[in-house]
Each structure stands twice: as structure tokens, then as C-alpha cells.
Design an enzyme around this catalytic site. Structure first.
Site, mmCIF file in Angstrom:
data_model
loop_
_atom_site.group_PDB
_atom_site.id
_atom_site.type_symbol
_atom_site.label_atom_id
_atom_site.label_comp_id
_atom_site.label_asym_id
_atom_site.label_seq_id
_atom_site.Cartn_x
_atom_site.Cartn_y
_atom_site.Cartn_z
ATOM 1 N N GLY A 147 -9.491 -0.930 -1.810
ATOM 2 C CA GLY A 147 -8.666 -1.482 -2.904
ATOM 3 C C GLY A 147 -9.285 -3.231 -3.109
ATOM 4 N N GLN A 148 -8.923 -3.819 -4.170
ATOM 5 C CA GLN A 148 -9.691 -5.047 -4.676
ATOM 6 C C GLN A 148 -9.485 -6.044 -3.635
ATOM 7 O OE1 GLN A 148 -8.272 -6.931 -8.164
ATOM 8 N NE2 GLN A 148 -6.146 -6.991 -7.488
ATOM 9 N N ASN A 206 7.164 1.614 1.131
ATOM 10 C CA ASN A 206 6.095 0.814 1.956
ATOM 11 C C ASN A 206 6.725 0.987 3.329
ATOM 12 O OD1 ASN A 206 4.000 0.049 0.431
ATOM 13 N ND2 ASN A 206 5.435 -0.813 -0.869
ATOM 14 N N ASP A 214 -0.234 -18.846 -0.907
ATOM 15 C CA ASP A 214 0.867 -19.876 -1.311
ATOM 16 C C ASP A 214 0.446 -21.067 -1.185
ATOM 17 O OD1 ASP A 214 2.234 -17.426 -2.534
ATOM 18 O OD2 ASP A 214 2.691 -17.164 -0.409
ATOM 19 N N HIS A 252 7.328 -14.399 1.014
ATOM 20 C CA HIS A 252 6.243 -14.394 0.107
ATOM 21 C C HIS A 252 6.716 -13.849 -1.011
ATOM 22 C CE1 HIS A 252 2.372 -14.080 -1.828
ATOM 23 N NE2 HIS A 252 2.477 -12.865 -1.933
HETATM 24 P P1 NAX Z 1 -4.938 -2.220 -4.740
HETATM 25 O O1 NAX Z 1 -3.987 -1.364 -5.416
HETATM 26 O O2 NAX Z 1 -6.481 -2.732 -5.314
HETATM 27 O O3 NAX Z 1 -5.456 -1.956 -3.105
HETATM 28 C C1 NAX Z 1 -4.746 -1.379 -2.531
HETATM 29 C C2 NAX Z 1 -5.395 -0.139 -1.572
HETATM 30 O O4 NAX Z 1 -4.377 0.340 -0.558
HETATM 31 C C3 NAX Z 1 -5.662 0.876 -2.490
HETATM 32 O O5 NAX Z 1 -7.129 1.428 -2.461
HETATM 33 C C4 NAX Z 1 -4.729 2.157 -1.823
HETATM 34 O O6 NAX Z 1 -5.373 3.445 -1.767
HETATM 35 C C5 NAX Z 1 -4.561 1.628 -0.374
HETATM 36 N N1 NAX Z 1 -3.431 2.158 0.390
HETATM 37 C C6 NAX Z 1 -2.051 2.556 -0.162
HETATM 38 N N2 NAX Z 1 -1.443 2.947 0.874
HETATM 39 C C7 NAX Z 1 -1.895 2.884 1.776
HETATM 40 C C8 NAX Z 1 -1.824 3.693 3.038
HETATM 41 N N3 NAX Z 1 -0.732 4.001 3.441
HETATM 42 N N4 NAX Z 1 -2.622 3.301 4.176
HETATM 43 C C9 NAX Z 1 -4.038 2.829 3.831
HETATM 44 N N5 NAX Z 1 -4.138 2.511 2.559
HETATM 45 C C10 NAX Z 1 -3.268 2.624 1.660
HETATM 46 O O7 NAX Z 1 -4.521 -3.561 -4.370
HETATM 47 P P2 NAX Z 1 -4.845 -5.001 -3.706
HETATM 48 O O8 NAX Z 1 -5.053 -5.913 -4.869
HETATM 49 O O9 NAX Z 1 -6.054 -5.045 -2.866
HETATM 50 O O10 NAX Z 1 -3.465 -5.602 -3.175
HETATM 51 C C11 NAX Z 1 -3.158 -5.091 -1.849
HETATM 52 C C12 NAX Z 1 -1.886 -5.657 -1.474
HETATM 53 O O11 NAX Z 1 -1.808 -6.981 -1.278
HETATM 54 C C13 NAX Z 1 -0.505 -5.388 -2.584
HETATM 55 O O12 NAX Z 1 0.532 -5.089 -1.883
HETATM 56 C C14 NAX Z 1 -0.559 -6.659 -3.095
HETATM 57 O O13 NAX Z 1 0.759 -6.876 -3.664
HETATM 58 C C15 NAX Z 1 -0.546 -7.519 -1.773
HETATM 59 N N6 NAX Z 1 -0.694 -8.998 -2.243
HETATM 60 C C16 NAX Z 1 -0.294 -9.821 -1.058
HETATM 61 C C17 NAX Z 1 -0.632 -11.242 -1.378
HETATM 62 C C18 NAX Z 1 0.033 -12.160 -0.301
HETATM 63 O O14 NAX Z 1 -0.241 -13.367 -0.365
HETATM 64 N N7 NAX Z 1 0.628 -11.816 0.962
HETATM 65 C C19 NAX Z 1 -1.338 -11.839 -2.439
HETATM 66 C C20 NAX Z 1 -2.119 -10.862 -3.186
HETATM 67 C C21 NAX Z 1 -1.738 -9.554 -3.340
HETATM 68 O O15 NAX Z 1 -0.848 -9.443 -4.409
#
Ligand code: NAX
Length: 329
Positions: A14-15, A105, A159, A187
Site C-alpha cells: 500500500g501507499q 476489519n 496527530d 485516532h
Molecule cells: P492503501 O489502501 O494504500 O494500502 C493498504 C494495503 O493493505 C493494501 O495494499 C491492501 O492490499 C492491504 N491489505 C488489506 N487488507 C489486508 C490484510 N488483511 N492483510 C494484509 N494486507 C491487507 O492504504 P494506506 O494509505 O497505506 O493506509 C493504510 C491504513 O492506514 C488505512 O487503514 C488508513 O486509514 C490508515 N491510516 C492511519 C493513520 C493513523 O494515524 N493511524 C494515518 C494514515 C492512514 O490514514
């Protein structure tokens, strides 16, 4: 040279993963003399993309990087891991209620908690980044039989960093001059960035920024809504800053906290500050030494802060109630 440390990262294609892996592999997290093994976990459909990321890791020829294992198998992914960074999760889609998201989730984090308990190293620590991160961490913690509760964390450091940066801009100082900034609670948009105890150049924020209404309204709202503002501007959610915050969190948990300061991370509440025991809530944390931390006691909570903290804790209780079927007794 030390023995390698093993780091597992979910959502590695992911990103955030893309912004995170290379910094870990370069030594920016665990130091220039600490070799690293990476176990990169993705869902099956994302494995081809993950293989591309692995090719790029190869092409960096990082001196500290040892083994790299891309996998969709949780047992393989968490085998021998010292740090599990749970980044992957399913994003909220149009029409999806918060409860639906918690349920989807929740199942992921049940399985990951169990797999960590079965496979990880004895000293494993788990940092949940994937949202809703506090409740995902709660689920993983409650399903990881035998792993002590104080090893589970959820990320609120982004944050904290955002809040420090906003205060620094307003006071026209460098952000390194802002200390003692605690994010309380969840969060989410209910989080409370506590300006009442933060300091700028060692002085209370209110002595430096006299515009109290700005602090009580615009500041809090800007921090709470920053994620949405990034999406609006960039067309994608924060990634580099989120990866950076994950790195800051790990570094803060393996390095003693400077005297008098604290850092924000959500931990399993011991009941401090009237926060219900067992919830994963953000509060002021001091690291004593690598592997040992404590909740900073005696931070003043005035009536304004109390109301904000309570609102965020209420949201965490509601999230916990929505997933109670996933929390073994
Ligand atoms: P992306 O959608 O770019 O990447 C997520 C990746 O997780 C994807 O490649 C997907 O295939 C993979 N994935 C999904 N289900 C999975 C599983 N069961 N096992 C292993 N991999 C799995 O999202 P990204 O921008 O990288 O964000 C990831 C998470 O971080 C999101 O839930 C997002 O909401 C959360 N964040 C949390 C933050 C925080 O401060 N706690 C801030 C940034 C972000 O928003």
C-alpha cells in the site's frame, strides 16, 4: 554486528507501506548497526504489486537488509517477528457505516492477533496503524493469547506531529521547540490535541499564543480534520507523513524519552485519568528504556480538557461495544 531484528509489515504494497519499508531497510529506524529482516504481508491479489516493491528493495542494495519474505500467509508473515506493524486494513467505501467497517476489519485483526501469538518472537511489539487503529489494536490484543497487553500500541503520533506543527507555525518558532503535546483518546475526529499542557520553548502554550479562542477552536479542528484536508488537496490520504509517524512511534518506544517530556501513543489503559481500563486510548507516555514504558502521571486535566477527553473515550467505548463479539472473555 548485532543479530538481525525481524519486522513484519501488513499492507506492505500500500501507499504507507511504500513510504515505510525503505526507511526501515535503510537503518533509519533501528540504527546504523542493526541488520533487519522484513516479512511483508499482503492479501493474495496484491502479491504481484508486492513483488514489484521487493524488486525495488533488492535494487537499493541496502547494507543492513537481510532476508525479505513477501507472503499472504500470516504464519509465515509473523514468524519470529520482533515488531509487527499492522498497516493494512480495508478502507471505508461509499455507503459503508462505521459499524460495517469495524466488523470487516475486526475479522482481519482477530486473525492477525492469533497469528502473532502463534508465531512471533517472545519480545514482540505490535503497532497498529490501519484504521480504526485503536479498536483494531484492541481486537488484536484480545486475540493474542499469551502476548502481554503492554506490547500493543495504536498510532496517534501523526496527530501529535500535526499539532506541534500547527502550534509552531502560529508562534513562528521551529516545531522542535514544541514539547509535551499529548493526543488523548481515539485516532479519529474526536481526538483531543491537548494544548493546555503543551509547551513552546519550555513555556505554556497560552503564554506564547494569547489567542485562546484560536487554540480552543481552530487549532483543535485543524488537527482533527487534517487527514481530510490532505485527501482534499492530494486526492489520496496521507502516506509519507503517516509512515514517518510510524517510524517516530517505534523510535520513541525504543529510546528513553527526554526528561520532562512525553510522546503520544495509544496503549491499553490501566485506568489512569479515568480512562476505562482495557481500552486502547492515547495518552502521555514516557519510555524508560527499550521495552519499558509508563503512563505519565499528574498531567493536569482542566474542565475543558476533561470534556474533550471524555467525548473521545465515549467513542472508543462505542467502538468496543460494536465489536464485543470479537473480544474473547
Ligand atoms: P492503501 O489502501 O494504500 O494500502 C493498504 C494495503 O493493505 C493494501 O495494499 C491492501 O492490499 C492491504 N491489505 C488489506 N487488507 C489486508 C490484510 N488483511 N492483510 C494484509 N494486507 C491487507 O492504504 P494506506 O494509505 O497505506 O493506509 C493504510 C491504513 O492506514 C488505512 O487503514 C488508513 O486509514 C490508515 N491510516 C492511519 C493513520 C493513523 O494515524 N493511524 C494515518 C494514515 C492512514 O490514514
Amino acid at each position: 554486528m548485532k543479530d538481525p531484528i525481524t519486522v513484519s509489515i501488513t499492507g506492505a504494497a500500500g501507499q504507507i507501506g511504500y513510504a515505510l519499508l525503505f526507511r526501515i531497510a535503510s537503518g533509519a529506524v533501528f540504527g546504523p548497526d542493526q541488520p533487519v529482516n522484513l516479512r511483508l504481508i499482503e492479501i493474495e491479489p496484491a502479491l504481484p504489486a508486492l513483488n514489484g516493491v521487493v524488486m525495488e528493495l533488492d535494487d537499493c542494495a541496502f547494507p543492513l537488509l537481510r532476508e525479505v519474505v513477501p507472503t499472504a500467509d500470516l504464519n509465515e508473515g509473523f514468524r519470529g517477528t520482533n515488531w509487527a506493524l499492522l498497516v493494512g486494513s480495508v478502507p471505508r467505501k461509499a455507503g459503508m457505516e462505521r459499524g460495517d467497517l469495524l466488523g470487516i476489519n475486526g475479522k482481519i485483526f482477530t486473525g492477525q492477533g492469533k497469528a502473532i501469538a502463534r508465531n512471533a518472537a517472545k519480545d514482540v511489539r505490535v503497532l497498529v496503524v490501519g484504521n480504526p487503529c485503536n479498536t483494531n489494536a484492541l481486537i488484536a490484543m484480545n486475540n493474542a493469547d499469551g502476548v502481554p497487553k503492554e506490547r500493543f500500541f495504536a498510532m496517534t503520533r501523526l496527530d501529535e506531529n500535526r499539532a506541534k506543527s500547527q502550534l509552531a507555525k502560529k508562534a513562528s518558532v521551529h516545531h522542535s521547540k514544541v514539547t509535551n503535546l499529548c493526543i488523548w483518546g481515539n485516532h479519529s475526529a474526536t481526538q483531543y490535541p491537548d494544548f493546555t499542557n503543551a509547551k513552546i520553548n519550555g513555556r505554556p502554550v497560552a503564554d506564547v499564543i494569547s489567542h485562546v479562542e484560536w487554540l480552543k477552536n481552530d487549532f483543535i479542528k485543524t488537527v482533527q480534520q487534517r487527514g481530510a484536508a490532505i485527501i482534499a488537496a492530494r486526492g489520496a490520504s496521507s502516506a509519507a507523513s503517516a509512515a514517518n509517524a510510524a517510524i517516530d512511534t517505534v523510535k520513541s518506544l525504543i529510546t528513553p524519552t527526554p526528561a520532562g517530556d512525553w510522546h503520544s501513543v495509544a496503549v491499553c489503559s490501566d485506568g489512569s485519568y479515568g480512562i476505562e481500563k482495557g481500552l486502547i486510548a492515547s495518552m502521555p507516555i514516557r519510555t524508560i528504556e527499550d521495552g519499558k514504558w509508563e503512563v505519565v502521571q499528574g498531567v493536569p486535566v482542566d474542565a475543558f480538557s476533561r470534556e474533550k477527553i471524555d467525548a473521545s473515550i465515549k467513542e472508543l467505548q462505542e467502538e468496543r461495544d460494536a465489536v464485543k463479539d470479537l473480544l474473547p472473555k
